[in-house]
Design a protein around this motif. Structure first.
Motif, PDB file in Angstrom:
ATOM      1  N   LEU A 235       1.068  -1.183  -0.011  1.00 55.86           N
ATOM      2  CA  LEU A 235       0.106  -0.046  -0.199  1.00 55.86           C
ATOM      3  C   LEU A 235       0.875   1.120   0.022  1.00 55.86           C
ATOM      4  O   LEU A 235       1.834   1.393   0.771  1.00 55.86           O
ATOM      5  N   ARG A 236       0.418   2.266  -0.670  1.00 56.02           N
ATOM      6  CA  ARG A 236       1.501   3.481  -0.794  1.00 56.02           C
ATOM      7  C   ARG A 236       0.264   4.663  -0.728  1.00 56.02           C
ATOM      8  O   ARG A 236      -0.678   4.641  -1.043  1.00 56.02           O
ATOM      9  N   TRP A 237       0.761   5.607  -0.039  1.00 59.16           N
ATOM     10  CA  TRP A 237      -0.051   6.794   0.338  1.00 59.16           C
ATOM     11  C   TRP A 237      -0.166   7.639  -0.913  1.00 59.16           C
ATOM     12  O   TRP A 237       0.875   7.787  -1.629  1.00 59.16           O
ATOM     13  N   GLU A 238      -1.376   7.919  -1.278  1.00 59.63           N
ATOM     14  CA  GLU A 238      -1.360   8.577  -2.509  1.00 59.63           C
ATOM     15  C   GLU A 238      -1.048  10.326  -2.350  1.00 59.63           C
ATOM     16  O   GLU A 238      -0.901  10.830  -3.144  1.00 59.63           O
ATOM     17  N   THR A 239      -1.330  10.480  -1.046  1.00 58.74           N
ATOM     18  CA  THR A 239      -1.062  11.967  -0.822  1.00 58.74           C
ATOM     19  C   THR A 239      -0.484  11.810   0.833  1.00 58.74           C
ATOM     20  O   THR A 239      -0.513  11.011   1.406  1.00 58.74           O
TER      21      THR A 239
ATOM     22  N   TYR B 224      -1.455  13.766   3.086  1.00 63.28           N
ATOM     23  CA  TYR B 224      -2.210  14.230   4.097  1.00 63.28           C
ATOM     24  C   TYR B 224      -2.661  13.071   4.983  1.00 63.28           C
ATOM     25  O   TYR B 224      -2.815  13.289   6.374  1.00 63.28           O
ATOM     26  N   VAL B 225      -3.106  11.985   4.504  1.00 65.18           N
ATOM     27  CA  VAL B 225      -3.721  10.935   5.182  1.00 65.18           C
ATOM     28  C   VAL B 225      -2.299  10.333   6.100  1.00 65.18           C
ATOM     29  O   VAL B 225      -2.414  10.115   7.206  1.00 65.18           O
ATOM     30  N   SER B 226      -1.116  10.191   5.358  1.00 68.57           N
ATOM     31  CA  SER B 226       0.037   9.568   6.369  1.00 68.57           C
ATOM     32  C   SER B 226       0.257  10.524   7.275  1.00 68.57           C
ATOM     33  O   SER B 226       0.943  10.231   8.437  1.00 68.57           O
ATOM     34  N   GLY B 227       0.221  11.936   7.236  1.00 68.67           N
ATOM     35  CA  GLY B 227       0.552  12.929   8.376  1.00 68.67           C
ATOM     36  C   GLY B 227      -0.286  12.936   9.436  1.00 68.67           C
ATOM     37  O   GLY B 227      -0.046  13.183  10.602  1.00 68.67           O
ATOM     38  N   ARG B 228      -1.448  12.770   8.854  1.00 74.02           N
ATOM     39  CA  ARG B 228      -2.654  12.558   9.975  1.00 74.02           C
ATOM     40  C   ARG B 228      -2.515  11.296  10.852  1.00 74.02           C
ATOM     41  O   ARG B 228      -2.839  11.298  12.041  1.00 74.02           O
TER      42      ARG B 228
END
Length: 79
Positions: free
Chosen positions: A1-5, A7-11
């Protein structure tokens, strides 16, 4: 799984309480994300630090890259 942005990984690099067990690929990504946040925080901290300082530094990672921090957000939010 890779983060698309980021934003989600930061949250989600901070500890969060999950209400539903995430699917395994997401759970693995969340764990890797938290490990990366811990590594980034440790690089920023002095040799000796408190647990509170560690968690504040981790929480501050998402705010450090947020362009709103200089304009619309209170920079003392995580202090």
């Amino acid at each position: 799984l890779r983060w698309e942005t980021l934003y989600v990984s930061g949250r989600l690099h901070k500890p969060v309480r999950t209400l539903v067990e995430p699917p395994e690929p997401l759970d693995v990504a969340l764990e890797a994300n938290r490990a990366s946040a811990l590594s980034a925080a440790l690089l920023q901290l002095p040799r000796r630090f408190t647990e509170e300082h560690l968690y504040t530094t981790i929480a501050g990672l998402s705010y450090a890259g947020d362009v709103r921090m200089g304009v619309a957000e209170d920079p003392r939010k995580i202090a």
